[in-house]
Design a protein around this motif. Structure first.
Motif, PDB file in Angstrom:
ATOM      1  N   MET A 191       0.849  -1.173   0.000  1.00 38.06           N
ATOM      2  CA  MET A 191       0.000   0.000   0.000  1.00 38.06           C
ATOM      3  C   MET A 191       0.894   1.235   0.000  1.00 38.06           C
ATOM      4  SD  MET A 191      -2.682   1.565   2.819  1.00 38.06           S
ATOM      5  CE  MET A 191      -3.014   0.029   3.542  1.00 38.06           C
ATOM      6  N   SER A 192       0.525   2.207  -0.831  1.00 39.46           N
ATOM      7  CA  SER A 192       1.204   3.490  -0.887  1.00 39.46           C
ATOM      8  C   SER A 192       0.167   4.589  -0.772  1.00 39.46           C
ATOM      9  CB  SER A 192       1.944   3.657  -2.205  1.00 39.46           C
ATOM     10  OG  SER A 192       2.893   2.650  -2.385  1.00 39.46           O
ATOM     11  N   ILE A 193       0.482   5.615  -0.018  1.00 40.05           N
ATOM     12  CA  ILE A 193      -0.428   6.747   0.132  1.00 40.05           C
ATOM     13  C   ILE A 193       0.300   8.005  -0.310  1.00 40.05           C
ATOM     14  CG2 ILE A 193      -1.797   8.129   1.726  1.00 40.05           C
ATOM     15  CD1 ILE A 193      -2.172   5.596   3.402  1.00 40.05           C
ATOM     16  N   PHE A 194      -0.349   8.773  -1.173  1.00 36.95           N
ATOM     17  CA  PHE A 194       0.205  10.025  -1.667  1.00 36.95           C
ATOM     18  C   PHE A 194      -0.727  11.154  -1.248  1.00 36.95           C
ATOM     19  CE2 PHE A 194       1.581   6.664  -4.432  1.00 36.95           C
ATOM     20  CZ  PHE A 194       2.940   6.913  -4.570  1.00 36.95           C
ATOM     21  N   ASN A 195      -0.171  12.149  -0.565  1.00 40.81           N
ATOM     22  CA  ASN A 195      -0.940  13.303  -0.105  1.00 40.81           C
ATOM     23  C   ASN A 195      -0.480  14.542  -0.854  1.00 40.81           C
ATOM     24  OD1 ASN A 195      -2.522  12.264   2.273  1.00 40.81           O
ATOM     25  ND2 ASN A 195      -0.463  11.638   2.861  1.00 40.81           N
ATOM     26  N   TYR A 196      -1.438  15.348  -1.284  1.00 39.36           N
ATOM     27  CA  TYR A 196      -1.094  16.623  -1.907  1.00 39.36           C
ATOM     28  C   TYR A 196      -2.293  17.552  -1.853  1.00 39.36           C
ATOM     29  CZ  TYR A 196      -3.568  15.044  -6.176  1.00 39.36           C
ATOM     30  OH  TYR A 196      -4.493  14.603  -7.074  1.00 39.36           O
ATOM     31  N   GLN A 197      -2.048  18.829  -2.131  1.00 36.87           N
ATOM     32  CA  GLN A 197      -3.117  19.818  -2.175  1.00 36.87           C
ATOM     33  C   GLN A 197      -3.467  20.101  -3.623  1.00 36.87           C
ATOM     34  OE1 GLN A 197      -3.378  23.190   0.263  1.00 36.87           O
ATOM     35  NE2 GLN A 197      -4.076  21.671   1.713  1.00 36.87           N
ATOM     36  N   TYR A 198      -4.767  20.211  -3.878  1.00 37.94           N
ATOM     37  CA  TYR A 198      -5.246  20.558  -5.212  1.00 37.94           C
ATOM     38  C   TYR A 198      -6.406  21.523  -5.043  1.00 37.94           C
ATOM     39  CZ  TYR A 198      -7.287  20.159  -9.862  1.00 37.94           C
ATOM     40  OH  TYR A 198      -7.796  20.437 -11.110  1.00 37.94           O
ATOM     41  N   GLU A 199      -6.274  22.704  -5.619  1.00 38.09           N
ATOM     42  CA  GLU A 199      -7.321  23.733  -5.559  1.00 38.09           C
ATOM     43  C   GLU A 199      -7.768  24.009  -4.119  1.00 38.09           C
ATOM     44  OE1 GLU A 199      -8.261  25.530  -8.150  1.00 38.09           O
ATOM     45  OE2 GLU A 199      -7.070  24.365  -9.569  1.00 38.09           O
ATOM     46  N   GLY A 200      -6.845  23.948  -3.175  1.00 38.66           N
ATOM     47  CA  GLY A 200      -7.141  24.239  -1.779  1.00 38.66           C
ATOM     48  C   GLY A 200      -7.661  23.063  -0.972  1.00 38.66           C
ATOM     49  N   TYR A 201      -7.846  21.921  -1.588  1.00 36.59           N
ATOM     50  CA  TYR A 201      -8.326  20.714  -0.904  1.00 36.59           C
ATOM     51  C   TYR A 201      -7.162  19.754  -0.670  1.00 36.59           C
ATOM     52  CZ  TYR A 201     -13.180  21.998  -1.801  1.00 36.59           C
ATOM     53  OH  TYR A 201     -14.398  22.636  -1.813  1.00 36.59           O
ATOM     54  N   GLN A 202      -7.226  19.039   0.442  1.00 33.92           N
ATOM     55  CA  GLN A 202      -6.234  18.011   0.737  1.00 33.92           C
ATOM     56  C   GLN A 202      -6.697  16.697   0.108  1.00 33.92           C
ATOM     57  OE1 GLN A 202      -3.299  18.483   2.277  1.00 33.92           O
ATOM     58  NE2 GLN A 202      -2.794  16.365   1.857  1.00 33.92           N
ATOM     59  N   VAL A 203      -5.868  16.139  -0.757  1.00 34.29           N
ATOM     60  CA  VAL A 203      -6.189  14.898  -1.454  1.00 34.29           C
ATOM     61  C   VAL A 203      -5.236  13.806  -0.972  1.00 34.29           C
ATOM     62  CG1 VAL A 203      -6.326  13.766  -3.706  1.00 34.29           C
ATOM     63  CG2 VAL A 203      -6.975  16.171  -3.491  1.00 34.29           C
ATOM     64  N   ALA A 204      -5.767  12.646  -0.659  1.00 39.33           N
ATOM     65  CA  ALA A 204      -4.956  11.485  -0.284  1.00 39.33           C
ATOM     66  C   ALA A 204      -5.349  10.332  -1.205  1.00 39.33           C
ATOM     67  CB  ALA A 204      -5.195  11.098   1.169  1.00 39.33           C
ATOM     68  N   ILE A 205      -4.360   9.846  -1.936  1.00 46.50           N
ATOM     69  CA  ILE A 205      -4.582   8.726  -2.854  1.00 46.50           C
ATOM     70  C   ILE A 205      -3.923   7.490  -2.265  1.00 46.50           C
ATOM     71  CG2 ILE A 205      -4.048   7.791  -5.136  1.00 46.50           C
ATOM     72  CD1 ILE A 205      -4.173  10.655  -6.211  1.00 46.50           C
ATOM     73  N   ASP A 206      -4.671   6.410  -2.180  1.00 50.51           N
ATOM     74  CA  ASP A 206      -4.182   5.143  -1.639  1.00 50.51           C
ATOM     75  C   ASP A 206      -4.092   4.134  -2.774  1.00 50.51           C
ATOM     76  OD1 ASP A 206      -3.628   2.873  -0.152  1.00 50.51           O
ATOM     77  OD2 ASP A 206      -5.635   2.719   0.704  1.00 50.51           O
ATOM     78  N   LEU A 207      -2.899   3.629  -3.016  1.00 49.31           N
ATOM     79  CA  LEU A 207      -2.681   2.604  -4.039  1.00 49.31           C
ATOM     80  C   LEU A 207      -2.420   1.285  -3.332  1.00 49.31           C
ATOM     81  CD1 LEU A 207      -0.169   4.487  -6.361  1.00 49.31           C
ATOM     82  CD2 LEU A 207      -2.655   4.588  -6.370  1.00 49.31           C
ATOM     83  N   ASP A 208      -3.008   0.223  -3.840  1.00 51.20           N
ATOM     84  CA  ASP A 208      -2.838  -1.085  -3.216  1.00 51.20           C
ATOM     85  C   ASP A 208      -2.649  -2.141  -4.303  1.00 51.20           C
ATOM     86  OD1 ASP A 208      -2.635  -2.820  -1.080  1.00 51.20           O
ATOM     87  OD2 ASP A 208      -4.791  -3.063  -0.845  1.00 51.20           O
ATOM     88  N   VAL A 209      -1.836  -3.136  -4.005  1.00 54.43           N
ATOM     89  CA  VAL A 209      -1.603  -4.223  -4.953  1.00 54.43           C
ATOM     90  C   VAL A 209      -1.973  -5.535  -4.270  1.00 54.43           C
ATOM     91  CG1 VAL A 209       0.852  -4.463  -4.336  1.00 54.43           C
ATOM     92  CG2 VAL A 209       0.068  -5.210  -6.582  1.00 54.43           C
ATOM     93  N   ASP A 210      -2.678  -6.405  -5.005  1.00 53.81           N
ATOM     94  CA  ASP A 210      -3.061  -7.691  -4.422  1.00 53.81           C
ATOM     95  C   ASP A 210      -1.975  -8.734  -4.677  1.00 53.81           C
ATOM     96  OD1 ASP A 210      -3.410  -8.675  -7.023  1.00 53.81           O
ATOM     97  OD2 ASP A 210      -5.597  -8.624  -6.934  1.00 53.81           O
ATOM     98  N   ASP A 211      -2.196  -9.947  -4.204  1.00 55.50           N
ATOM     99  CA  ASP A 211      -1.181 -11.000  -4.314  1.00 55.50           C
ATOM    100  C   ASP A 211      -0.964 -11.480  -5.749  1.00 55.50           C
ATOM    101  OD1 ASP A 211      -3.668 -12.205  -4.433  1.00 55.50           O
ATOM    102  OD2 ASP A 211      -3.173 -13.831  -3.069  1.00 55.50           O
ATOM    103  N   LYS A 212      -1.816 -11.048  -6.674  1.00 55.85           N
ATOM    104  CA  LYS A 212      -1.642 -11.399  -8.085  1.00 55.85           C
ATOM    105  C   LYS A 212      -1.019 -10.250  -8.893  1.00 55.85           C
ATOM    106  CE  LYS A 212      -5.328 -14.721  -8.050  1.00 55.85           C
ATOM    107  NZ  LYS A 212      -6.608 -15.167  -8.551  1.00 55.85           N
TER     108      LYS A 212
END
Length: 68
Positions: free
Chosen positions: A1-22
């Protein structure tokens, strides 16, 4: 799992990427701590999944009222 945080147009955005066992990647994102969306189909690599998530997150922010 990877989480990327950044601001866009004044909003806080958090993107979570996940990879399964395949090796299939999925994403979800939060805007100001509220869950908005997650991918419905797994993608093959982390670059594609990050681009897809970022595009969806920023489109969702664009529909929100401007931050003053």
């Amino acid at each position: 799992m990877s989480i990327f945080n950044y601001q866009y147009e004044g909003y806080q955005v958090a993107i979570d990427l996940d990879v399964d066992d395949k090796g299939r990647w999925t994403w979800s994102f939060l805007i100001n701590g509220k869950h908005y969306a997650e991918s419905s189909a797994p993608l093959r690599n982390n670059r594609a999944v990050f681009r897809d998530a970022k595009l969806h997150a920023e489109r969702a922010v664009d529909l929100l009222p401007p931050v003053v």
